[in-house]
Design a protein around this motif. Structure first.
Motif, PDB file in Angstrom:
ATOM      1  N   HIS A 151       0.883  -1.173   0.000  1.00 62.88           N
ATOM      2  CA  HIS A 151       0.000   0.000   0.000  1.00 62.88           C
ATOM      3  C   HIS A 151       0.915   1.217   0.000  1.00 62.88           C
ATOM      4  CE1 HIS A 151      -3.524   2.366   0.589  1.00 62.88           C
ATOM      5  NE2 HIS A 151      -3.408   2.550   1.890  1.00 62.88           N
ATOM      6  N   ASP A 173      -6.590  -1.928   2.796  1.00 56.23           N
ATOM      7  CA  ASP A 173      -6.186  -1.117   1.649  1.00 56.23           C
ATOM      8  C   ASP A 173      -4.941  -1.753   1.028  1.00 56.23           C
ATOM      9  OD1 ASP A 173      -8.187   0.519   2.479  1.00 56.23           O
ATOM     10  OD2 ASP A 173      -6.958   2.299   2.743  1.00 56.23           O
ATOM     11  N   ASP A 205     -11.253  -3.666  -0.913  1.00 54.94           N
ATOM     12  CA  ASP A 205     -11.075  -2.259  -1.265  1.00 54.94           C
ATOM     13  C   ASP A 205     -11.604  -1.957  -2.672  1.00 54.94           C
ATOM     14  OD1 ASP A 205     -10.001   0.266  -1.840  1.00 54.94           O
ATOM     15  OD2 ASP A 205      -7.917  -0.314  -1.478  1.00 54.94           O
ATOM     16  N   THR A 207     -11.676   1.482  -3.900  1.00 57.56           N
ATOM     17  CA  THR A 207     -11.367   2.885  -4.168  1.00 57.56           C
ATOM     18  C   THR A 207     -11.125   3.189  -5.643  1.00 57.56           C
ATOM     19  OG1 THR A 207     -10.304   2.937  -2.001  1.00 57.56           O
ATOM     20  CG2 THR A 207      -9.909   4.807  -3.449  1.00 57.56           C
ATOM     21  N   HIS A 379      -4.030   2.250  -4.123  1.00 54.92           N
ATOM     22  CA  HIS A 379      -5.178   1.355  -4.221  1.00 54.92           C
ATOM     23  C   HIS A 379      -5.192   0.614  -5.553  1.00 54.92           C
ATOM     24  CE1 HIS A 379      -6.997   3.089  -0.586  1.00 54.92           C
ATOM     25  NE2 HIS A 379      -6.483   4.235  -1.023  1.00 54.92           N
TER      26      HIS A 379
END
Length: 460
Positions: A151, A173, A205, A207, A379
């Motif tokens: 990440h 994440d 995740d 995003t 992400h």
């Protein structure tokens, strides 16, 4: 509402239907496991997950209302923090007195957390259990294993949550970065092995689910940042997220290559670098000078890294733009580099800040304008999500950590990868993984608490 030995549930109180203030609960065998406990910073005019519109004058720090689980505190087996970003760890000092449970996390995240708890006089009250990547621990009726992923912060972890009824993969994440520069990497085999064991649900995740391709590696930013800094004549200020220790390493390397001295402006940057040193994640060659010395150096020898990439008030970059920073003043011919992209909702504040800087005669370079990459998202884009679904092969996909648009796009990706079922919901929905997969809508009332005048107050 208590899960029995035939139930395996997922209940998000924050972070599903929105980006920020993550607070997740897993239920089985009469107990609950909490994963992450984060904050958000409201933006006036922004619509919250439940349709409420933020307005000016709200508390500047907000978090999910934990009333559901604090009413059942005797059923809370523990709290796991997956990584040290504010939207995953920031609410712990505010909410732990209501939770009173053990806390499990990695070494770097524990360093960040200790600093936060010390500010609230909680450092020696909160039981922090430091776990290593790959370790398995029983927490109540759950058998939890910490798995290495990458990440935009050191040592993030995904979780394999095992129960007699089935296993849940909780991604946290993440991205697939083959050269993260700092902290652990990841192994494809880790996740294909999970598929062999069997995964009932993957909570993941969302995003960047609307973004095509593959995210950029941290290692790929060196050339772009070097070109931008090498071409600057006066002082250079780089603004980025303070938690990105890898970005700081890249900038420290470039400082050596360009003959500049690097200093940090902003409390969060200084705290993060201190935690990285304490956790053994700071290269000894990456020497920093005190920010108070930057104003005495020739302009062409200065490389400052500053907080404020989102145009936030009272941050170092805003103070530089206003001429009120105590360490030095920006002048015409200096350069400011935005090694970050705008979080949705912050565009207006960032544009105003950039306008102010350019009025001063400062050259501004943004990630969108740079010829080479100078920022990398933390992400997964579509190709990474596709890869993870092909590796893990869950029975059910549960998109989280995104607004409705992101989660719907994520569900489409999962279905295209052959996942039999996707469950898309929002905070307060009860996701039933066992005995029969499904959703009970708005079973739990959710809301927000704000920190105002040294106390928690309801927001909405």
């Amino acid at each position: 509402m208590t899960p029995d030995h035939n139930d395996l549930w997922f209940l998000p109180l924050g972070g599903t239907g929105e980006i920020g203030m993550n607070l997740n609960l897993y239920g089985h065998g009469g107990q609950w496991l909490m994963v992450d406990c984060g904050v958000t910073f409201p933006r006036p005019g922004r619509i919250a997950a439940d349709g409420t519109i933020h307005h000016r004058g709200e508390p500047p720090v907000q978090m999910a209302d934990p009333a559901f689980i604090t009413d059942r505190r005797d059923q809370l087996a523990g709290l796991i923090i997956t990584h040290a970003h504010e939207d995953h760890v920031g609410a712990v000092p505010y909410l732990w007195p209501l939770l009173q449970c053990p806390l499990y996390t990695s070494r770097f995240t524990a360093e960040i957390l200790r600093r936060k708890l010390a500010e609230f006089d909680l450092l020696h009250r909160v039981p922090i259990i430091v776990v290593e990547t790959g370790e398995r621990r029983p927490i109540g009726p759950f058998d939890v294993q910490w798995l290495a992923l990458t990440h935009s912060i050191p040592d993030p972890n995904a979780l394999m949550i095992r129960t007699p009824l089935g296993n849940i993969f909780h991604s946290g994440d993440w991205k697939l970065d083959d050269q993260p520069l700092v902290g652990h990497g990841y192994s494809r085999k880790t996740f294909t092995d999970l598929a062999e064991e069997g995964v009932a649900a993957m909570v993941c995740d969302s995003t960047n689910a609307t973004v095509a391709g593959h995210s950029v590696s941290e290692a790929a930013l060196h050339d772009g940042l070097l070109a931008a800094i090498n071409g600057a004549e006066g002082r250079v200020v780089v603004t980025c997220f303070g938690s990105n220790i890898a970005r700081l390493h890249t900038l420290a390397m470039i400082a050596r290559e360009t003959g500049r001295y690097m200093g940090l402006l902003g409390r969060s940057l200084i705290n993060m670098s201190g935690a990285a040193k304490a956790a053994g994640l700071w290269e000894s060659a990456d020497q920093l000078i005190s920010a108070s010395h930057l104003g005495y150096l020739p302009r062409h020898e200065v490389l400052a890294v500053a907080t404020g990439s989102q145009g936030e008030p009272r941050t170092a970059l805003r103070r530089l733009a206003n001429g009120s920073h105590p360490d030095f003043e920006l002048e015409s011919g200096d350069t400011v580099i935005f090694s970050a992209r705008a979080i949705p909702g912050n565009e207006e504040a960032i544009d105003a800040l950039i306008g102010r800087l350019r009025t001063m005669g400062v050259t501004v370079i943004t990630a969108e304008e740079a010829a080479l990459p100078i920022h990398a998202s933390g992400h997964p884009a579509r190709e990474e999500l596709e890869a993870m679904y092909q590796w893990v092969r869950p029975d059910v996909a549960i998109p989280v950590h995104g607004e409705a648009e992101h989660m719907e796009a994520h569900a489409c990706i999962a279905r295209a990868c052959g996942v039999p079922r996707s469950l898309v919901g929002r905070n307060g929905d009860l996701f039933m993984i066992r005995p029969v997969p499904g959703i009970r809508r708005q079973v739990v009332e959710t809301g927000r608490l704000g920190w105002e005048k040294q106390e928690l107050v309801p927001v909405f």
